[in-house]
Design a protein around this motif. Structure first.
Motif, PDB file in Angstrom:
ATOM      1  N   CYS A  46       0.828  -1.210   0.000  1.00 53.74           N
ATOM      2  CA  CYS A  46       0.000   0.000   0.000  1.00 53.74           C
ATOM      3  C   CYS A  46       0.865   1.263   0.000  1.00 53.74           C
ATOM      4  CB  CYS A  46      -0.921   0.015   1.213  1.00 53.74           C
ATOM      5  SG  CYS A  46      -2.269  -1.172   1.154  1.00 53.74           S
ATOM      6  N   ARG A  47       1.900   1.255   0.815  1.00 53.32           N
ATOM      7  CA  ARG A  47       2.773   2.420   0.898  1.00 53.32           C
ATOM      8  C   ARG A  47       3.567   2.610  -0.375  1.00 53.32           C
ATOM      9  NH1 ARG A  47       4.587   1.430   7.241  1.00 53.32           N
ATOM     10  NH2 ARG A  47       2.726   2.429   8.160  1.00 53.32           N
ATOM     11  N   LEU A  48       4.025   1.524  -0.984  1.00 52.40           N
ATOM     12  CA  LEU A  48       4.744   1.628  -2.256  1.00 52.40           C
ATOM     13  C   LEU A  48       3.843   2.176  -3.361  1.00 52.40           C
ATOM     14  CD1 LEU A  48       6.666  -1.774  -2.169  1.00 52.40           C
ATOM     15  CD2 LEU A  48       7.711   0.507  -2.092  1.00 52.40           C
ATOM     16  N   MET A  49       2.557   1.829  -3.303  1.00 49.62           N
ATOM     17  CA  MET A  49       1.604   2.299  -4.304  1.00 49.62           C
ATOM     18  C   MET A  49       1.111   3.711  -4.020  1.00 49.62           C
ATOM     19  SD  MET A  49      -0.669  -1.175  -4.875  1.00 49.62           S
ATOM     20  CE  MET A  49      -1.825  -0.305  -5.955  1.00 49.62           C
ATOM     21  N   GLY A  50       1.437   4.234  -2.839  1.00 48.74           N
ATOM     22  CA  GLY A  50       1.017   5.591  -2.499  1.00 48.74           C
ATOM     23  C   GLY A  50      -0.458   5.722  -2.181  1.00 48.74           C
ATOM     24  N   LEU A  51      -1.064   4.674  -1.643  1.00 52.88           N
ATOM     25  CA  LEU A  51      -2.476   4.752  -1.285  1.00 52.88           C
ATOM     26  C   LEU A  51      -2.682   5.697  -0.110  1.00 52.88           C
ATOM     27  CD1 LEU A  51      -3.706   1.044  -1.553  1.00 52.88           C
ATOM     28  CD2 LEU A  51      -3.588   2.805  -3.323  1.00 52.88           C
ATOM     29  N   LYS A  52      -3.880   6.246  -0.016  1.00 50.47           N
ATOM     30  CA  LYS A  52      -4.210   7.145   1.087  1.00 50.47           C
ATOM     31  C   LYS A  52      -4.116   6.403   2.416  1.00 50.47           C
ATOM     32  CE  LYS A  52      -7.353  10.016  -1.649  1.00 50.47           C
ATOM     33  NZ  LYS A  52      -8.756  10.482  -1.816  1.00 50.47           N
ATOM     34  N   ASP A  53      -3.829   7.151   3.466  1.00 53.37           N
ATOM     35  CA  ASP A  53      -3.646   6.547   4.790  1.00 53.37           C
ATOM     36  C   ASP A  53      -4.871   5.751   5.221  1.00 53.37           C
ATOM     37  OD1 ASP A  53      -1.127   7.634   4.932  1.00 53.37           O
ATOM     38  OD2 ASP A  53      -1.684   9.285   6.279  1.00 53.37           O
ATOM     39  N   HIS A  54      -6.058   6.302   4.976  1.00 53.48           N
ATOM     40  CA  HIS A  54      -7.281   5.622   5.417  1.00 53.48           C
ATOM     41  C   HIS A  54      -7.455   4.293   4.677  1.00 53.48           C
ATOM     42  CE1 HIS A  54     -11.245   4.964   6.983  1.00 53.48           C
ATOM     43  NE2 HIS A  54     -11.813   5.083   5.804  1.00 53.48           N
ATOM     44  N   ASP A  55      -7.199   4.287   3.370  1.00 53.94           N
ATOM     45  CA  ASP A  55      -7.312   3.053   2.590  1.00 53.94           C
ATOM     46  C   ASP A  55      -6.244   2.045   3.017  1.00 53.94           C
ATOM     47  OD1 ASP A  55      -9.467   3.998   1.091  1.00 53.94           O
ATOM     48  OD2 ASP A  55      -8.153   4.942  -0.379  1.00 53.94           O
ATOM     49  N   THR A  56      -5.044   2.537   3.281  1.00 57.19           N
ATOM     50  CA  THR A  56      -3.962   1.671   3.748  1.00 57.19           C
ATOM     51  C   THR A  56      -4.330   1.012   5.069  1.00 57.19           C
ATOM     52  OG1 THR A  56      -2.253   2.968   2.624  1.00 57.19           O
ATOM     53  CG2 THR A  56      -1.542   1.637   4.496  1.00 57.19           C
ATOM     54  N   GLU A  57      -4.908   1.797   5.970  1.00 54.86           N
ATOM     55  CA  GLU A  57      -5.301   1.265   7.274  1.00 54.86           C
ATOM     56  C   GLU A  57      -6.362   0.175   7.132  1.00 54.86           C
ATOM     57  OE1 GLU A  57      -5.351   0.976  11.478  1.00 54.86           O
ATOM     58  OE2 GLU A  57      -3.918   1.762  10.026  1.00 54.86           O
ATOM     59  N   LYS A  58      -7.336   0.402   6.264  1.00 60.06           N
ATOM     60  CA  LYS A  58      -8.380  -0.604   6.046  1.00 60.06           C
ATOM     61  C   LYS A  58      -7.793  -1.909   5.520  1.00 60.06           C
ATOM     62  CE  LYS A  58     -11.221   1.498   3.311  1.00 60.06           C
ATOM     63  NZ  LYS A  58     -12.430   1.656   2.474  1.00 60.06           N
ATOM     64  N   ILE A  59      -6.917  -1.798   4.541  1.00 63.99           N
ATOM     65  CA  ILE A  59      -6.331  -2.993   3.929  1.00 63.99           C
ATOM     66  C   ILE A  59      -5.431  -3.724   4.927  1.00 63.99           C
ATOM     67  CG2 ILE A  59      -4.788  -3.802   2.085  1.00 63.99           C
ATOM     68  CD1 ILE A  59      -5.892  -1.351   0.438  1.00 63.99           C
ATOM     69  N   HIS A  60      -4.699  -2.958   5.723  1.00 63.52           N
ATOM     70  CA  HIS A  60      -3.834  -3.556   6.741  1.00 63.52           C
ATOM     71  C   HIS A  60      -4.660  -4.383   7.733  1.00 63.52           C
ATOM     72  CE1 HIS A  60      -0.781  -2.880  10.235  1.00 63.52           C
ATOM     73  NE2 HIS A  60      -0.511  -3.998   9.596  1.00 63.52           N
ATOM     74  N   ILE A  61      -5.755  -3.822   8.211  1.00 65.93           N
ATOM     75  CA  ILE A  61      -6.607  -4.532   9.170  1.00 65.93           C
ATOM     76  C   ILE A  61      -7.308  -5.717   8.500  1.00 65.93           C
ATOM     77  CG2 ILE A  61      -8.645  -4.328  10.650  1.00 65.93           C
ATOM     78  CD1 ILE A  61      -7.761  -1.428  11.176  1.00 65.93           C
ATOM     79  N   ALA A  62      -7.754  -5.518   7.258  1.00 63.66           N
ATOM     80  CA  ALA A  62      -8.384  -6.626   6.525  1.00 63.66           C
ATOM     81  C   ALA A  62      -7.410  -7.787   6.364  1.00 63.66           C
ATOM     82  CB  ALA A  62      -8.872  -6.147   5.163  1.00 63.66           C
TER      83      ALA A  62
END
Length: 209
Positions: A46-62
């Motif tokens: 997510c961080r390499l792709m530059g996703l927004k923090d909120h989207d990154t957080e959702k994917i991390h928890i998922a």
């Protein structure tokens, strides 16, 4: 759901999520630590792709919760030594839907349900449980699909030993555009050493403990 609702009390929320994921580890010893590694790899992607923090957080928890539906799979199937029969595999194929149903019982976690539901979909539409393909699959699910495969291939299973990271790299490259999103897959392959370091570090830590 508002962004502030999801991200508030982040530390305490992560602790709760990790406790839930550890319940699956207790049920399925062969996948102990798997969800944690998938989640951490997804965070890097997510961080390499530059996703927004909120989207990154959702994917991390998922990522922590992507296999939670295996709680509903019979132990005899989940812990079977050797390959599954077609009938047994139908039980395994139900776990994304079971996981999504579990998350939908929570107002706060329901936002993650589609990511969990579709993490076994394929980019070409030949996955399960819905047969969704391409952009119809949430970005988070497309990321988790690759991270899930990396950890699955490079982990010991009851029916085979862990495969090499080189083999895993080649399998992902070979299946870009069929199993995996070709753009996300290219991010993964172009940053391979950084991503697999997550797997290597956590597995090494587990052995030490």
């Amino acid at each position: 759901m508002h962004e502030c609702d999801f991200c508030s009390n982040e530390i305490d929320f992560h602790e709760i999520v990790e406790c839930i994921a550890s319940a699956l580890d207790a049920k399925d010893p062969y996948t102990a630590g798997h969800s944690h590694r998938v989640s951490d790899m997804a965070l890097v992607v997510c961080r390499l792709m530059g996703l927004k923090d909120h989207d990154t957080e959702k994917i991390h928890i998922a990522g922590h919760l992507h296999d939670i539906g295996k709680i509903g799979v019979p132990d005899a199937v989940l812990n079977k030594e050797g390959r599954l029969t077609d009938e047994e595999f139908t039980y395994i194929k139900k776990h994304p839907q079971i996981g999504a149903d579990i998350l939908n019982k929570s107002h706060r976690l329901s936002e993650l349900s589609n990511i969990v539901l579709m993490h076994h979909e394929r980019f070409d539409g030949k996955g399960y449980p819905t047969g969704a393909k391409g952009a119809d699959i949430p970005v988070g699910a497309r990321i988790l699909a690759i991270c899930d495969s990396i950890d699955a291939m490079t982990s010991n299973r009851c029916y085979r030993k862990a495969l090499s990271f080189e083999y895993c790299y080649n399998e992902i490259e070979k299946n870009l555009g069929t199993m995996y999103d070709p753009i996300i897959g290219r991010y993964v392959l172009d940053n391979w050493d950084e991503i697999i370091s997550v797997v290597q570090t956590t597995k090494c830590h587990s052995l030490q403990n």
